[in-house]
Design a protein around this motif. Sequence first.
Motif, PDB file in Angstrom:
ATOM      1  N   SER A  74      31.242 102.433  37.995  1.00  0.00           N
ATOM      2  CA  SER A  74      30.767 102.556  39.371  1.00  0.00           C
ATOM      3  C   SER A  74      31.824 102.069  40.361  1.00  0.00           C
ATOM      4  O   SER A  74      31.948 102.604  41.469  1.00  0.00           O
ATOM      5  CB  SER A  74      29.469 101.754  39.541  1.00  0.00           C
ATOM      6  N   LEU A  75      32.618 101.070  39.941  1.00  0.00           N
ATOM      7  CA  LEU A  75      33.672 100.556  40.816  1.00  0.00           C
ATOM      8  C   LEU A  75      34.796 101.578  40.961  1.00  0.00           C
ATOM      9  O   LEU A  75      35.341 101.761  42.055  1.00  0.00           O
ATOM     10  CB  LEU A  75      34.220  99.236  40.256  1.00  0.00           C
ATOM     11  N   HIS A  76      35.164 102.254  39.862  1.00  0.00           N
ATOM     12  CA  HIS A  76      36.146 103.331  39.948  1.00  0.00           C
ATOM     13  C   HIS A  76      35.712 104.372  40.975  1.00  0.00           C
ATOM     14  O   HIS A  76      36.490 104.797  41.830  1.00  0.00           O
ATOM     15  CB  HIS A  76      36.305 104.036  38.587  1.00  0.00           C
ATOM     16  N   ILE A  77      34.450 104.780  40.861  1.00  0.00           N
ATOM     17  CA  ILE A  77      33.939 105.856  41.716  1.00  0.00           C
ATOM     18  C   ILE A  77      33.945 105.430  43.184  1.00  0.00           C
ATOM     19  O   ILE A  77      34.348 106.188  44.065  1.00  0.00           O
ATOM     20  CB  ILE A  77      32.523 106.251  41.260  1.00  0.00           C
ATOM     21  N   LEU A 126      31.807  93.863  43.919  1.00  0.00           N
ATOM     22  CA  LEU A 126      32.659  92.692  43.698  1.00  0.00           C
ATOM     23  C   LEU A 126      31.920  91.392  43.983  1.00  0.00           C
ATOM     24  O   LEU A 126      32.114  90.391  43.293  1.00  0.00           O
ATOM     25  CB  LEU A 126      33.905  92.783  44.581  1.00  0.00           C
ATOM     26  N   SER A 127      31.059  91.410  45.002  1.00  0.00           N
ATOM     27  CA  SER A 127      30.381  90.174  45.406  1.00  0.00           C
ATOM     28  C   SER A 127      29.128  89.889  44.593  1.00  0.00           C
ATOM     29  O   SER A 127      28.723  88.734  44.440  1.00  0.00           O
ATOM     30  CB  SER A 127      30.021  90.244  46.895  1.00  0.00           C
ATOM     31  N   SER A 128      28.494  90.933  44.047  1.00  0.00           N
ATOM     32  CA  SER A 128      27.217  90.740  43.360  1.00  0.00           C
ATOM     33  C   SER A 128      27.355  90.599  41.847  1.00  0.00           C
ATOM     34  O   SER A 128      26.382  90.255  41.169  1.00  0.00           O
ATOM     35  CB  SER A 128      26.284  91.921  43.660  1.00  0.00           C
ATOM     36  N   THR A 129      28.523  90.836  41.303  1.00  0.00           N
ATOM     37  CA  THR A 129      28.718  90.771  39.854  1.00  0.00           C
ATOM     38  C   THR A 129      29.152  89.364  39.459  1.00  0.00           C
ATOM     39  O   THR A 129      29.994  88.754  40.132  1.00  0.00           O
ATOM     40  CB  THR A 129      29.786  91.785  39.396  1.00  0.00           C
ATOM     41  N   GLU A 130      28.576  88.870  38.353  1.00  0.00           N
ATOM     42  CA  GLU A 130      28.949  87.541  37.868  1.00  0.00           C
ATOM     43  C   GLU A 130      30.423  87.520  37.455  1.00  0.00           C
ATOM     44  O   GLU A 130      30.996  88.541  37.098  1.00  0.00           O
ATOM     45  CB  GLU A 130      28.079  87.158  36.675  1.00  0.00           C
ATOM     46  N   GLU A 131      31.005  86.322  37.498  1.00  0.00           N
ATOM     47  CA  GLU A 131      32.448  86.189  37.300  1.00  0.00           C
ATOM     48  C   GLU A 131      32.914  86.754  35.965  1.00  0.00           C
ATOM     49  O   GLU A 131      33.898  87.488  35.895  1.00  0.00           O
ATOM     50  CB  GLU A 131      32.837  84.710  37.400  1.00  0.00           C
ATOM     51  N   GLN A 132      32.192  86.409  34.892  1.00  0.00           N
ATOM     52  CA  GLN A 132      32.593  86.870  33.564  1.00  0.00           C
ATOM     53  C   GLN A 132      32.505  88.393  33.453  1.00  0.00           C
ATOM     54  O   GLN A 132      33.407  89.059  32.936  1.00  0.00           O
ATOM     55  CB  GLN A 132      31.712  86.208  32.489  1.00  0.00           C
ATOM     56  N   GLU A 133      31.403  88.950  33.949  1.00  0.00           N
ATOM     57  CA  GLU A 133      31.220  90.396  33.907  1.00  0.00           C
ATOM     58  C   GLU A 133      32.202  91.093  34.836  1.00  0.00           C
ATOM     59  O   GLU A 133      32.666  92.204  34.548  1.00  0.00           O
ATOM     60  CB  GLU A 133      29.777  90.750  34.297  1.00  0.00           C
ATOM     61  N   LEU A 134      32.520  90.447  35.951  1.00  0.00           N
ATOM     62  CA  LEU A 134      33.440  91.045  36.903  1.00  0.00           C
ATOM     63  C   LEU A 134      34.843  91.187  36.299  1.00  0.00           C
ATOM     64  O   LEU A 134      35.531  92.192  36.514  1.00  0.00           O
ATOM     65  CB  LEU A 134      33.489  90.198  38.177  1.00  0.00           C
ATOM     66  N   LYS A 135      35.279  90.193  35.540  1.00  0.00           N
ATOM     67  CA  LYS A 135      36.593  90.271  34.901  1.00  0.00           C
ATOM     68  C   LYS A 135      36.651  91.462  33.933  1.00  0.00           C
ATOM     69  O   LYS A 135      37.653  92.175  33.866  1.00  0.00           O
ATOM     70  CB  LYS A 135      36.901  88.972  34.160  1.00  0.00           C
ATOM     71  N   LYS A 136      35.558  91.642  33.187  1.00  0.00           N
ATOM     72  CA  LYS A 136      35.508  92.785  32.270  1.00  0.00           C
ATOM     73  C   LYS A 136      35.511  94.099  33.045  1.00  0.00           C
ATOM     74  O   LYS A 136      36.172  95.069  32.653  1.00  0.00           O
ATOM     75  CB  LYS A 136      34.257  92.698  31.396  1.00  0.00           C
TER      76      LYS A 136
END
Length: 512
Positions: A26-29, A43-53
Amino acid sequence: MDSPVAGNRHQGLIRTRTMEKRDDTSLHIAVRAGDINSAMEILSSTEEQELKKLLSKTNQSGETPLYVAAEYGRVDLVKEMMKFYDLEAAAIKAKNGFDAFHIAAKEGDLEVLKVFMETQSELSMTFDQTNTTALHTACEQGHIEGHLDVMKELLEKVPEIATRADKKGQTALHMAAKGQSVEIVNELIAADNGLLNMVDKKENTALHIATRKGRIEIVLALLNHKDIIQKDAINKFGETPLDTAEKFTQPKIATILQQHGVVNAKSLKKPPPMITAARELKQTVSDIKHEVHDQLEHTRKTHKRVKGIGKRINKMHHESLNNAITSTTVVAVLIATVTFAAIYQLPGQYVDGSDGLNPKDNHKTLGEANIAGNPEFIVFLLFDSMALFISLAVVVVQTSIVVVERRAKKQVMAVINKLMWLACVFVSVAFLALSFIVVGNEKWLAVGVAVIGTVTLASTLGTMCYWVIMHRIEANNLRSIRRSERSSKSLSGSVSVQSDSENDEFKKLYAI
């Protein structure tokens, strides 16, 4: 905001490129579509660990969200996303060999590059699979607006990048000599005039390259530094720039070179440079290294393909065994049904008392078959019963035992198949015995049926037994070869055994 330099270019990209690629997140799109609000929300709503992935996730082309943002000139998104990227994640390369920094340099997007250099300046020294840096790419693509500024910024931040060579030994000046921008050539020489006389692995200077490519203006720009440039440089083919101009039919450049005092190699007193023994050895080792690498890569791909074929064959083998199990169960039920029904559907001659006669006068019991004492009937009854009980046993086994492992499944099927062969023989014998009762006085009919049935069944079972025996002999021979080869330390022998085992493991046809 997106960089103004790349604005028009990205408008064209949006119109002409497919917006989504396979495996886009979804971020690519959101980044590709320029939907800054949606991207910021992710970027703001995703947890840090999941955001790195998520930020390290690549699509089918190997592109991270940061790569897409850099390619499309999304400056604000690049600036926000770099807060979550470390050097390793930011330097992830797409399948084309470019990372986010490199693709920004290729597109000539100075604003994006400034963000990268402010946050992770080490990215400026990244390179693709051919050891080409972002400066190389910017210089080669110098005819696109923005690349001159990109090159200036790179040289200002990382001056040493100017002398970095790729796998061909070419510097940024070599790459610029292939391009169209005289300004880039002048900037590179101003940064380090020693680049004028640096040679690649074929001993070509930038003047050789510009001559071969037919870049008249760049040739003139290089020759303007007459106090520095080495006019008598000879490459490994024994050519001066003038020889190169004549070889590639560049008469205008040849005239310019002659006017600036460049001569042919023949006119020089010194002979063409000879490849030293050390360099020749180095080149030989390099060639061998690349050849071995290619062979190993080819072997790896071949092994992968063979492994895939093996998996498909295993799957087909499992399906074949499962089909055989299903077929055997159906046949066993069918034989059991037929043999059970045959007992109660014997041909006539039952004592029933309906004719008014007293059964006791004939010493017969009511309902008793008059053929019960015949030898043919006794043979029929015995063999029909054995076929019935064997079939029922097979049905019980097939419906009660679940076998998963292939070898065990083959062993079970081997036993059950032999039982089914036996049941078929017993049914055939029972049929032939009953035929002698049914035909009455026409015994020749029963004899004819017996001959035909015996020949057919015997030939079928004989062929099946032959396959079983031959398969067992081949398996024993192969095991003997394996045991003898395992004791040997020869690598070629072990490879041969593996190949034989693969061929033997998957026969086209054999009896279980």
